[in-house]
Design a protein around this motif. Structure first.
Motif, PDB file in Angstrom:
ATOM      1  N   VAL A   1      -5.829   2.593  -7.065  1.00  0.00           N
ATOM      2  CA  VAL A   1      -4.579   1.843  -7.229  1.00  0.00           C
ATOM      3  C   VAL A   1      -3.814   2.267  -8.481  1.00  0.00           C
ATOM      4  O   VAL A   1      -2.874   1.584  -8.899  1.00  0.00           O
TER       5      VAL A   1
ATOM      6  N   VAL B   1       0.118   2.080  -8.884  1.00  0.00           N
ATOM      7  CA  VAL B   1       0.676   1.254  -7.805  1.00  0.00           C
ATOM      8  C   VAL B   1       1.132  -0.086  -8.377  1.00  0.00           C
ATOM      9  O   VAL B   1       0.408  -0.733  -9.128  1.00  0.00           O
ATOM     10  N   GLU B   2       2.328  -0.484  -8.015  1.00  0.00           N
ATOM     11  CA  GLU B   2       2.847  -1.780  -8.470  1.00  0.00           C
ATOM     12  C   GLU B   2       2.229  -2.905  -7.638  1.00  0.00           C
ATOM     13  O   GLU B   2       2.181  -2.802  -6.404  1.00  0.00           O
ATOM     14  N   PRO B   3       1.772  -3.984  -8.257  1.00  0.00           N
ATOM     15  CA  PRO B   3       1.312  -5.120  -7.460  1.00  0.00           C
ATOM     16  C   PRO B   3       2.487  -5.730  -6.699  1.00  0.00           C
ATOM     17  O   PRO B   3       3.590  -5.803  -7.222  1.00  0.00           O
ATOM     18  N   MET B   4       2.253  -6.144  -5.477  1.00  0.00           N
ATOM     19  CA  MET B   4       3.334  -6.714  -4.685  1.00  0.00           C
ATOM     20  C   MET B   4       3.762  -8.061  -5.259  1.00  0.00           C
ATOM     21  O   MET B   4       2.931  -8.897  -5.595  1.00  0.00           O
TER      22      MET B   4
ATOM     23  N   VAL C   1      -4.764  -9.101  -9.140  1.00  0.00           N
ATOM     24  CA  VAL C   1      -3.789  -8.027  -9.340  1.00  0.00           C
ATOM     25  C   VAL C   1      -4.165  -6.806  -8.493  1.00  0.00           C
ATOM     26  O   VAL C   1      -3.314  -6.185  -7.850  1.00  0.00           O
TER      27      VAL C   1
ATOM     28  N   GLN D   1      -3.156  -7.418  -4.921  1.00  0.00           N
ATOM     29  CA  GLN D   1      -1.704  -7.296  -4.714  1.00  0.00           C
ATOM     30  C   GLN D   1      -1.261  -5.837  -4.747  1.00  0.00           C
ATOM     31  O   GLN D   1      -0.274  -5.473  -4.105  1.00  0.00           O
ATOM     32  N   LYS D   2      -2.005  -5.002  -5.476  1.00  0.00           N
ATOM     33  CA  LYS D   2      -1.707  -3.565  -5.457  1.00  0.00           C
ATOM     34  C   LYS D   2      -2.096  -2.963  -4.111  1.00  0.00           C
ATOM     35  O   LYS D   2      -1.375  -2.150  -3.536  1.00  0.00           O
TER      36      LYS D   2
ATOM     37  N   ARG E   1      -2.136  -4.518  -1.434  1.00  0.00           N
ATOM     38  CA  ARG E   1      -1.138  -5.029  -0.487  1.00  0.00           C
ATOM     39  C   ARG E   1       0.099  -4.118  -0.463  1.00  0.00           C
ATOM     40  O   ARG E   1       0.663  -3.848   0.600  1.00  0.00           O
ATOM     41  N   THR E   2       0.506  -3.655  -1.613  1.00  0.00           N
ATOM     42  CA  THR E   2       1.622  -2.704  -1.675  1.00  0.00           C
ATOM     43  C   THR E   2       1.305  -1.461  -0.846  1.00  0.00           C
ATOM     44  O   THR E   2       2.157  -0.953  -0.122  1.00  0.00           O
ATOM     45  N   LEU E   3       0.055  -0.990  -0.934  1.00  0.00           N
ATOM     46  CA  LEU E   3      -0.344   0.206  -0.197  1.00  0.00           C
ATOM     47  C   LEU E   3      -0.371  -0.047   1.318  1.00  0.00           C
ATOM     48  O   LEU E   3      -0.001   0.821   2.116  1.00  0.00           O
TER      49      LEU E   3
ATOM     50  N   ARG F   1       3.110   0.033   2.488  1.00  0.00           N
ATOM     51  CA  ARG F   1       3.619   1.406   2.456  1.00  0.00           C
ATOM     52  C   ARG F   1       3.155   2.195   3.688  1.00  0.00           C
ATOM     53  O   ARG F   1       3.913   2.989   4.243  1.00  0.00           O
TER      54      ARG F   1
END
Lengths: 95, 496
Positions: free
Chosen positions: A46, A49-52, B380, B383-384, B386-388, B391
């Protein structure tokens, strides 16, 4: 990371849920099963990568800073287990 | 007269408009079906017969003067998670004992504004936490479906198990439901009904008891794709009371249903081919692709590499949000209060008695992953991830994919009090393995009945769409519905 019995008691305190002594072992094994399952997230790279923060690209709307509702305390307390003169009643919190 | 409860929503609406029958007649037919079936199925936890009759009479009045909304006079069931003014709203939890809100949820208000009639409140997993409807304070819902020749009680899925069971057993024309990790699509798949979770922001969350606010979305469960489209058109819409509500016009979803899939590209994610997946699910998936291809769609293999991390990330994000949302249940403002020697004692005893085991487990996990020293390592990081996950989908859509076809669930309905599921919480969580990615990415997803397993139990396929492109899901879902050829009606053992 696995939780021990002491941690289970501490989580119960933080969550304001009474955990009786005979429940500690059960919670401990259930919580550890879940924590064991989520452990695999450590495999993911990660870095960078920005946390959502928002699942859809949107800006939080703002509204005019004025009172838009209120003036009905009787409705606010109508479901309270205990109320008096439109106040919520709780056990004494200051000596 | 034919049994009015057997008409689907579109036919009910048309019959009412043509005055072939009255809303009061349809409503009475449903109320009497509920009276017979509910002691066996436990789909409703509150029947609002009086109110239903009053609403039906008002609708008939309007229909008689050629007036009325798109759902005028159509009787619906409402999941107990939706606030309904002065009516039982308890998220099937003991902690909301006797709670009757002073306000109406936006989604249900939209339905009443369009003329619908409320039959009652539907059973569900407590606070929508569960995949079998067994965590309800009001006891499990029984799936109207049974194995061929069997009489064992099966679960209807969850958390919208009451909604799915009521729709499938003709106890309402359609129902509202909510979906945080699969709670619309999984029960729909397990009961041979259609369920759609729209894009995050499509339906207002105002007045829906909060579970995990960044994942929760309302949607319908209905008997046909067209019925689901009609329902969603009425439920959806911008609402200033929900800060994440999308300020977008709501299309007439029903108009998209017969659009077909000619020229569309359907993605097939290889990561959804799980180890140990039953062959009949694999076969059904393949069949679904063939059906879409026969109607002119192109099939494309795609990769969504972070799929396997969606469920573990969900079991951090959802409990974290839940532990925060459920902090409000403290025995002061509403619901249950258990007296204690001081205020902290009262909080602890109230929450210990008011919440069921699954809810307590999730609140505790959420509390732990948000606690000092663990926040970065768990929350955290999740949530990262989750971004992936999001994407992955964005790349597939950017590459020309219009929608994605997957199985809806890893199996058909299982037994109530299943030993294996109940001994290990993670086993139960795996029910949502194909649906949870969609919530994590905020996308729309629809489950459509597509086949049956070797025991004669329904199985569903899931279509995942681009943000705010529910129309393509209705069009492709309709193609699958037609090709599957129907037969998704349980045999009625509950009226005997």
């Amino acid at each position: 990371m696995a939780v021990d019995a002491e941690t289970v008691r501490r989580i119960g305190k933080l969550a304001r849920i009474r955990v009786e002594e005979d429940e500690v072992a059960g919670y401990q094994s259930e919580l550890n099963a879940i924590l064991g399952f989520v452990e695999q997230l450590n495999e993911v790279d990660v870095s960078g990568v920005e946390p959502m923060t928002s699942v859809t690209p949107m800006q939080l709307r703002q509204r005019e800073d004025k009172v838009t509702s209120g003036g009905h305390p009787d409705l606010i307390v109508v479901n309270a287990p205990l109320s008096e003169d439109n106040f919520f009643m709780v056990p004494k919190v200051v000596e | 007269m034919t049994d009015l409860t057997k008409l689907n929503l579109a036919a009910t609406r048309d019959g009412l408009k043509n005055r072939d029958f009255t809303s009061l007649e349809v409503t009475e037919a449903y109320l009497s079906a509920i009276e017979t079936a509910n002691p066996k199925l436990n789909a409703y936890i509150e029947v609002t017969a009086q109110q239903a009759r009053e609403m039906a009479e008002q609708s008939d009045h309007k229909l008689n003067s050629r007036d009325g909304g798109p759902l005028e006079g159509v009787p619906l069931g409402i999941k107990d998670l939706f606030a309904t003014r002065h009516v039982h709203t308890q998220a099937a939890s003991h902690i909301l004992k006797d709670f009757k809100p002073e306000y109406e949820s936006r989604v249900t208000q939209n339905l009443w504004d369009d003329g619908a009639v409320m039959l009652g409140k539907l059973n569900m997993d407590e606070f929508a936490m569960g995949s079998s409807n067994e965590t309800s304070h009001y006891g499990p819902v029984v799936n109207p479906w049974r194995e061929e020749g069997g009489n064992k009680d099966l679960v209807p899925g969850g958390s919208s198990g009451g909604s799915a069971a009521a729709v499938s057993s003709w106890l309402c024309a359609a129902a509202t439901a909510t979906d945080t990790g699969g709670s619309i699509r999984q029960p729909a798949a397990l009961t041979g009904t259609v369920g759609i979770k729209p894009t995050y922001g499509r339906c207002s969350r105002w007045g829906i008891v909060a579970f995990a606010s960044s994942l929760d979305q309302a949607g319908p469960i209905a008997r046909t794709v067209e019925d689901a489209a009609i329902m969603l058109t009425s439920m959806a819409g911008f609402d200033p009371m929900d800060s994440t509500s999308a300020d977008l016009a709501v299309p007439d979803f029903a108009a998209a249903v017969e659009r077909g899939v000619n020229g569309l590209t359907i993605g097939v994610p290889r990561e959804y081919r799980m180890d140990g997946m039953p062959e009949e699910i694999e076969k059904l998936w393949h069949e679904g692709l063939e059906w879409l291809k026969a109607e002119g769609a192109q099939i494309k293999d795609i990769s969504l590499p972070h799929t396997k991390y969606a469920l573990p990330a969900y079991y951090i994000v959802a409990p974290a949000e839940a532990s925060s949302n459920l902090a409000r249940y403290d025995g002061v403002k509403y619901g249950l209060r258990v007296a204690g020697k001081d205020i902290t004692d009262m909080y602890e005893l109230t929450r210990a008695e008011g919440f069921g085991r699954e809810v307590k487990r999730r609140v505790m996990i959420g509390t732990y992953v948000l606690s000092a020293g663990y926040y970065d390592a768990y929350y955290v990081r999740a949530q990262k991830v989750r971004t992936l996950i999001k994407r992955d989908f964005e790349l597939a859509f950017a590459d020309g994919v219009d929608a994605i076809l997957t199985p809806a669930t890893p199996s058909a309905a299982f037994g109530i009090a299943d030993q294996e599921m109940n001994s290990d919480p993670v086993k139960m969580y795996l029910n949502d393995i194909f649906t949870v990615t969609v919530n994590m990415a905020g996308l729309p997803g629809i489950a459509v009945p597509a086949g049956k397993d070797h025991r004669g139990l329904p199985l569903g396929l899931q279509l995942i769409g681009k943000p705010f492109d529910e129309e393509t899901l209705f069009a492709a879902g309709r193609v699958i519905e037609k090709a599957a050829g129907g037969g998704f009606e349980p045999s009625d053992w509950w009226s005997a």
